[in-house]
Write an enzyme that holds these catalytic residues in place. Structure first.
Site, short mmCIF file in Angstrom:
data_model
loop_
_atom_site.label_atom_id
_atom_site.label_comp_id
_atom_site.label_asym_id
_atom_site.label_seq_id
_atom_site.Cartn_x
_atom_site.Cartn_y
_atom_site.Cartn_z
N ASP A 188 -47.50 40.36 -107.11
CA ASP A 188 -46.74 39.15 -107.42
C ASP A 188 -46.16 39.29 -108.82
O ASP A 188 -46.83 39.02 -109.82
CB ASP A 188 -47.62 37.90 -107.33
N HIS A 193 -45.79 34.21 -114.67
CA HIS A 193 -47.18 34.50 -114.99
C HIS A 193 -47.35 35.48 -116.15
O HIS A 193 -48.48 35.87 -116.46
CB HIS A 193 -47.88 35.02 -113.75
N ILE A 208 -48.74 30.71 -116.64
CA ILE A 208 -49.87 30.18 -115.90
C ILE A 208 -50.48 31.27 -115.02
O ILE A 208 -49.83 32.28 -114.72
CB ILE A 208 -49.45 28.98 -115.03
N GLY A 211 -51.50 30.95 -108.57
CA GLY A 211 -52.32 30.10 -107.71
C GLY A 211 -53.20 30.92 -106.79
O GLY A 211 -54.37 30.58 -106.55
#
Length: 288
Positions: A188, A193, A208, A211
């Site tokens: 990803d 991120h 962040i 998830g």
């Protein structure tokens, strides 16, 4: 409009080969925090090839996260990554995931596009099988800000009742400062991120954690503390991503056994340093 729901859902499913081996599995496990303490026999099951088992959430990155990557480039789908958030994820495991793929294929399609008003939700389904039959089915809900209002169906909203009483198990997992940087090596590459400037354009103070990284951390916590370390007991795992966690924070996982029914563990994951801000909600692990 960047999303054409009719075209997206009518498109033929895509089937692609899916390839992984022990190195990919170990990298994923390290990306969700495995390996501490490094010589702990319980951790060596995640990090040493001679003892390796595969956490079922590895399904979300097997082959480099092909289900999500393919879905966001499907016919009728053209979205800005800065507007994309992962809304929910479920995995149904048909049998234990092998350490190495063998004649494995992934068939993915856009199952639905829901109109949430100010946003659209793209529902992606992926079915994975090898020479011995089905391995897993994964369903991802991708939230795209600013793409709603096209007059489509809103879709069902499923919420679980809050568990009653104190949790049966509570455990904390520290998110390392480099956790997102390591996790993204599993496929990803969204700069949300890693790139502070990109994160600010998406409305966050800093990058962040993925998830799906939180998703994997929470499942590992359940397996290690409530399922005797046996990954083969996991039958299904579903969650709604309710908020974010930042590298450097602590993820607190609370578990209630046999809730909302036998053979099911309901859990929540929260960010400790921000007054237990929700990260994962409506989350259930089904187990044997």
């Amino acid at each position: 409009m960047p999303i054409d729901p009719a075209r997206a859902t009518a498109a033929e499913p895509r089937t692609v080969p899916l390839v992984w081996d022990h190195k990919d599995v170990i990298l994923y496990h390290l990306g969700i925090g495995a390996g501490t303490p490094a010589t702990d026999p319980a951790e060596l099951r995640y990090t040493l090839e001679s003892r390796l088992h595969v956490l079922p959430s590895f399904a979300t990155v097997a082959g480099g996260g092909m289900a999500l990557a393919g879905g966001l480039t499907a016919p009728g789908i053209d979205v800005d990554l800065a507007a994309v958030l992962h809304g929910g994820q479920s995995i149904t495991v048909h049998r234990p995931i092998p350490v190495r793929s063998s004649g494995t294929t992934l068939t993915s399609r856009v199952a639905a596009v829901h109109d949430k008003g100010k946003a659209a939700v793209i529902v992606l389904r992926a079915d994975v099988a090898d020479h011995d039959g089905p391995l897993w089915t994964a369903v991802s809900q991708i939230f795209v800000k600013g793409e709603g209002g096209f007059g489509g169906e809103r879709g069902a909203t499923e919420r679980l009742e809050a568990p009653v009483g104190a949790p049966d198990v509570t455990t904390d997992r520290l998110i390392r400062e480099d956790q997102a940087l390591l996790y993204r090596l599993s496929g990803d590459w969204n700069p949300l991120h890693a790139d502070p400037a990109f994160a600010r354009t998406a409305g966050f103070d800093k990058p962040i954690l993925h998830g799906l990284c939180s998703y994997g951390i929470a499942l590992k916590a359940v397996v290690d503390t409530a399922l005797g370390g046996d990954v083969a007991r996991v039958r299904a795992y579903s969650t709604r991503f309710a908020g974010v966690v930042y590298p450097g924070e602590t993820l607190r996982v609370r578990m209630w056994r046999d809730t909302p029914g036998p053979g099911r563990i309901q859990l929540t994951a929260t960010a400790v340093e921000r007054e237990d801000a929700p990260v994962l909600t409506d989350t259930v692990v089904e187990y044997a």
